[in-house]
Write an enzyme that holds these catalytic residues in place. Sequence first.
Site, PDB file in Angstrom:
ATOM      1  N   GLN A  68      45.232  46.817  -8.275  1.00 23.88           N
ATOM      2  CA  GLN A  68      43.945  46.110  -8.312  1.00 23.88           C
ATOM      3  C   GLN A  68      43.474  45.783  -6.893  1.00 23.88           C
ATOM      4  O   GLN A  68      44.232  45.265  -6.078  1.00 23.88           O
ATOM      5  CB  GLN A  68      44.090  44.835  -9.165  1.00 23.88           C
ATOM      6  CG  GLN A  68      42.806  44.082  -9.417  1.00 23.88           C
ATOM      7  CD  GLN A  68      41.811  44.830 -10.309  1.00 23.88           C
ATOM      8  OE1 GLN A  68      42.187  45.656 -11.138  1.00 23.88           O
ATOM      9  NE2 GLN A  68      40.534  44.553 -10.144  1.00 23.88           N
ATOM     10  N   LYS A 121      42.381  44.659 -18.850  1.00 24.20           N
ATOM     11  CA  LYS A 121      42.896  46.033 -18.825  1.00 24.20           C
ATOM     12  C   LYS A 121      44.182  46.126 -19.627  1.00 24.20           C
ATOM     13  O   LYS A 121      44.379  47.048 -20.410  1.00 24.20           O
ATOM     14  CB  LYS A 121      43.144  46.472 -17.367  1.00 24.20           C
ATOM     15  CG  LYS A 121      41.853  46.755 -16.600  1.00 24.20           C
ATOM     16  CD  LYS A 121      42.073  46.976 -15.117  1.00 24.20           C
ATOM     17  CE  LYS A 121      40.743  47.155 -14.396  1.00 24.20           C
ATOM     18  NZ  LYS A 121      40.852  47.217 -12.934  1.00 24.20           N
ATOM     19  N   ASP A 136      42.657  55.526 -11.236  1.00 19.74           N
ATOM     20  CA  ASP A 136      41.417  55.028 -10.620  1.00 19.74           C
ATOM     21  C   ASP A 136      40.602  56.180 -10.020  1.00 19.74           C
ATOM     22  O   ASP A 136      39.417  56.011  -9.725  1.00 19.74           O
ATOM     23  CB  ASP A 136      41.754  54.069  -9.466  1.00 19.74           C
ATOM     24  CG  ASP A 136      41.692  52.609  -9.888  1.00 19.74           C
ATOM     25  OD1 ASP A 136      40.846  52.266 -10.726  1.00 19.74           O
ATOM     26  OD2 ASP A 136      42.480  51.814  -9.345  1.00 19.74           O
TER      27      ASP A 136
HETATM   28  N1  GUN Z   1      38.570  46.108  -8.204  1.00 20.83           N
HETATM   29  C1  GUN Z   1      37.313  46.129  -8.683  1.00 20.83           C
HETATM   30  N2  GUN Z   1      37.094  47.258  -9.376  1.00 20.83           N
HETATM   31  C2  GUN Z   1      38.238  47.966  -9.340  1.00 20.83           C
HETATM   32  C3  GUN Z   1      38.645  49.217  -9.880  1.00 20.83           C
HETATM   33  O1  GUN Z   1      37.899  49.931 -10.548  1.00 20.83           O
HETATM   34  N3  GUN Z   1      39.931  49.585  -9.625  1.00 20.83           N
HETATM   35  C4  GUN Z   1      40.770  48.838  -8.893  1.00 20.83           C
HETATM   36  N4  GUN Z   1      42.000  49.291  -8.675  1.00 20.83           N
HETATM   37  N5  GUN Z   1      40.433  47.666  -8.366  1.00 20.83           N
HETATM   38  C5  GUN Z   1      39.170  47.246  -8.602  1.00 20.83           C
END
Ligand code: GUN
Length: 280
Positions: A96, A52, A119
């Site tokens: 995350q 990311k 998100d």
């Molecule tokens: N963990 C797995 N997928 C995601 C996501 O799309 N966003 C976040 N914040 N954590 C994750």
Amino acid sequence: MGQIIDGKKLAKEIQERVTKEVSELVRQGKKPGLAVVLVGDNQASRTYVRNKQKRTEECGMKSVLIELPENVSEEKLLKTVEELNQDESIHGILVQLPLPKHISEEKVIDTISQKKDVDGFHPANVGNLFIGKETLVPCTPAGIIELIKSTSTKIEGKRAVVIGRSNIVGKPVAQLLLQENATVTIAHSRTKDLPEVASEADILVVATGLAKFVKKNYVKQGAVVIDVGMDRDENNKLCGDVDFDDVLEKAGFITPVPGGVGPMTIAMLLMNTLKAATKK
Ligand code: GUN
């Protein structure tokens, strides 16, 4: 024989579009910024976060990583989020998941400013999505809609079946398909006669978290099959929730794993960060 949908290529095109818009914003002195908060040292989370960050930087955006130890208190994490809410150089905040068990994910998500919630997990954004109001939409579901549209399949009037009802994928993708005027069924582990239900779908989205769960008896001839899984097979090789080799012949279009939904999730995160930055 199904056509393979190239998520990597589509994600690259989106990233190029975002990069152009970011350079225009930077020229105006408004550099978009994304903060990612990583708690503990879950290896999978670390890899996702690194990707990311890399993509965010490639687009010319500011990228901040805040790493906190596994034993960080909930209070300290909430304070970190509140500081990011106040930080004017940060337009998007992503914590995350999963978080350690002693921390309430719900409390953390509720604390993220609705406007910076890239998100799309905040209850206010979830509510907006539900009533069809313009909002920050969860990245994986948004990416899935783009993947379907890239096949030139008309969604309106089609039968869509989503297998999986998580808050991150199943429920929001079903909402987005409904907004596109599909007739939507959400199936799950308690659904009776799942292969029969799934094989009615013109568009089948699979998010079960079970390796190679969907076989060809789940798939209607010519269907668009979207595989959200990221699993390991019996040889520890990366695979999806769909048995790709079994289903390929029958599907009209199918996403591979890797190289399907995964890259699109990050592309939509970049889009959401840009969106959050331009809304300010
Ligand atoms: N963990 C797995 N997928 C995601 C996501 O799309 N966003 C976040 N914040 N954590 C994750």
